[in-house]
Design a protein around this motif. Structure first.
Motif, short mmCIF file in Angstrom:
data_model
loop_
_atom_site.label_atom_id
_atom_site.label_comp_id
_atom_site.label_asym_id
_atom_site.label_seq_id
_atom_site.Cartn_x
_atom_site.Cartn_y
_atom_site.Cartn_z
N SER A 190 4.28 -16.92 1.05
CA SER A 190 4.59 -15.56 1.69
C SER A 190 5.57 -14.97 0.87
CB SER A 190 5.61 -15.95 2.80
OG SER A 190 6.03 -14.57 3.49
N PHE A 191 6.41 -15.42 -0.18
CA PHE A 191 7.33 -14.84 -1.11
C PHE A 191 6.55 -14.43 -1.99
CE2 PHE A 191 9.69 -15.17 -4.97
CZ PHE A 191 10.95 -14.32 -4.70
N LEU A 192 5.73 -15.38 -2.66
CA LEU A 192 4.65 -14.85 -3.87
C LEU A 192 3.79 -13.81 -3.46
CD1 LEU A 192 4.34 -18.02 -5.70
CD2 LEU A 192 5.86 -16.25 -6.21
N GLY A 193 3.14 -13.82 -2.19
CA GLY A 193 2.29 -12.82 -1.92
C GLY A 193 2.86 -11.54 -1.84
N HIS A 194 4.05 -11.44 -0.93
CA HIS A 194 4.69 -10.14 -0.94
C HIS A 194 5.31 -9.53 -2.36
CE1 HIS A 194 4.40 -10.00 3.25
NE2 HIS A 194 5.20 -11.15 3.42
N LEU A 195 5.76 -10.43 -3.23
CA LEU A 195 6.30 -10.07 -4.37
C LEU A 195 5.17 -9.39 -5.47
CD1 LEU A 195 8.77 -10.28 -6.49
CD2 LEU A 195 7.81 -12.43 -7.22
N LEU A 196 4.15 -10.10 -5.48
CA LEU A 196 2.89 -9.83 -6.58
C LEU A 196 1.89 -9.23 -5.91
CD1 LEU A 196 2.50 -13.44 -7.92
CD2 LEU A 196 3.98 -11.70 -8.95
N TRP A 197 1.68 -8.69 -4.64
CA TRP A 197 0.80 -7.98 -4.21
C TRP A 197 1.25 -6.94 -3.14
CZ3 TRP A 197 -2.46 -8.30 0.73
CH2 TRP A 197 -3.70 -7.48 0.54
N THR A 198 2.07 -7.18 -2.24
CA THR A 198 2.64 -6.22 -1.25
C THR A 198 3.27 -5.14 -1.90
OG1 THR A 198 2.29 -7.95 0.51
CG2 THR A 198 3.57 -6.08 0.93
N PHE A 199 4.60 -5.66 -2.64
CA PHE A 199 5.44 -4.61 -2.83
C PHE A 199 5.38 -4.46 -4.26
CE2 PHE A 199 7.35 -6.56 1.01
CZ PHE A 199 7.24 -5.52 1.84
N ARG A 200 4.40 -4.49 -5.08
CA ARG A 200 4.13 -4.27 -6.26
C ARG A 200 4.10 -2.74 -6.76
NH1 ARG A 200 -0.20 -7.01 -10.60
NH2 ARG A 200 0.75 -6.10 -12.49
N THR A 201 4.82 -2.49 -7.84
CA THR A 201 4.73 -1.24 -8.17
C THR A 201 3.70 -1.20 -9.64
OG1 THR A 201 6.65 -1.53 -9.65
CG2 THR A 201 7.08 -0.89 -7.29
N ASP A 202 3.37 -0.06 -9.71
CA ASP A 202 2.59 0.11 -10.82
C ASP A 202 3.07 -0.19 -12.35
OD1 ASP A 202 0.50 0.74 -9.17
OD2 ASP A 202 0.80 3.03 -9.41
N ASP A 203 4.48 -0.14 -12.27
CA ASP A 203 4.93 -0.41 -13.80
C ASP A 203 5.42 -1.85 -13.97
OD1 ASP A 203 7.00 -0.20 -11.65
OD2 ASP A 203 8.58 0.85 -13.08
N GLN A 204 5.34 -2.52 -13.04
CA GLN A 204 5.73 -4.26 -13.06
C GLN A 204 4.71 -5.01 -14.11
OE1 GLN A 204 5.92 -5.25 -8.90
NE2 GLN A 204 8.04 -5.34 -8.98
N ASN A 205 5.01 -5.70 -14.94
CA ASN A 205 4.13 -6.37 -15.62
C ASN A 205 4.67 -7.70 -15.53
OD1 ASN A 205 3.10 -4.34 -16.96
ND2 ASN A 205 4.63 -3.99 -18.38
N ILE A 206 3.91 -8.44 -14.58
CA ILE A 206 4.17 -9.90 -14.34
C ILE A 206 3.09 -10.85 -14.82
CG2 ILE A 206 4.33 -11.63 -12.52
CD1 ILE A 206 5.63 -9.35 -10.79
N LYS A 255 1.40 3.15 4.00
CA LYS A 255 0.48 2.65 5.14
C LYS A 255 -0.24 1.22 4.31
CE LYS A 255 -3.61 3.75 7.75
NZ LYS A 255 -4.44 4.79 8.18
N SER A 256 -0.58 1.56 3.06
CA SER A 256 -1.20 0.25 2.29
C SER A 256 -0.16 -1.00 2.17
CB SER A 256 -1.86 0.88 0.92
OG SER A 256 -0.48 1.04 0.09
N GLN A 257 1.02 -0.62 2.07
CA GLN A 257 1.97 -1.78 2.22
C GLN A 257 2.28 -2.28 3.48
OE1 GLN A 257 5.71 -0.06 0.51
NE2 GLN A 257 5.09 -0.76 -1.40
N VAL A 258 1.98 -1.58 4.49
CA VAL A 258 1.89 -2.18 5.76
C VAL A 258 0.72 -3.18 6.04
CG1 VAL A 258 1.98 -1.63 8.26
CG2 VAL A 258 3.43 -0.52 6.82
N ILE A 259 -0.29 -2.60 5.51
CA ILE A 259 -1.40 -3.26 5.94
C ILE A 259 -1.34 -4.73 4.74
CG2 ILE A 259 -4.02 -3.33 5.33
CD1 ILE A 259 -3.97 -0.59 6.13
N LYS A 260 -1.03 -4.45 3.79
CA LYS A 260 -0.81 -5.56 2.87
C LYS A 260 0.12 -6.57 3.28
CE LYS A 260 -2.10 -3.54 -1.63
NZ LYS A 260 -1.70 -3.09 -3.02
N TYR A 261 1.17 -6.12 4.15
CA TYR A 261 2.36 -6.98 4.58
C TYR A 261 1.55 -7.85 5.70
CZ TYR A 261 6.52 -8.34 6.60
OH TYR A 261 7.64 -9.19 7.20
N GLY A 262 0.84 -7.22 6.53
CA GLY A 262 0.25 -7.88 7.81
C GLY A 262 -0.76 -9.01 7.30
N VAL A 263 -1.52 -8.61 6.03
CA VAL A 263 -2.40 -9.47 5.79
C VAL A 263 -1.63 -11.05 5.19
CG1 VAL A 263 -4.34 -10.07 4.01
CG2 VAL A 263 -4.34 -7.79 5.16
#
Length: 69
Positions: A53-69, A3-11
């Protein structure tokens, strides 16, 4: 989590589309919006909004807790 990913994706999607529209309007106001110039202004909007759009989805929407970017 989903649900949080869907909201982030929409934003991110709404912001990217807004950037696309405003960039297209801005370029059209500078070069005109007749004939091929309308296509150029739309292309400019797409080119500007895709990286956001690409960076927003990469760095915020679909980011997992173990990613260190």
């Amino acid at each position: 989590k989903l649900k949080s990913q869907v909201i982030k994706y929409g934003v991110v999607y709404l912001i990217a589309q807004s950037i696309n529209i405003f960039t297209s309007i801005f370029v059209a106001s500078i070069i005109g919006s007749v004939g091929i110039y309308a296509n150029i202004s739309v292309l400019a909007g797409i080119i500007v909004s895709i990286p956001f759009s690409f960076l927003g989805h990469l760095l915020w929407t679909f980011r997992t807790d173990d990613q260190n970017i």
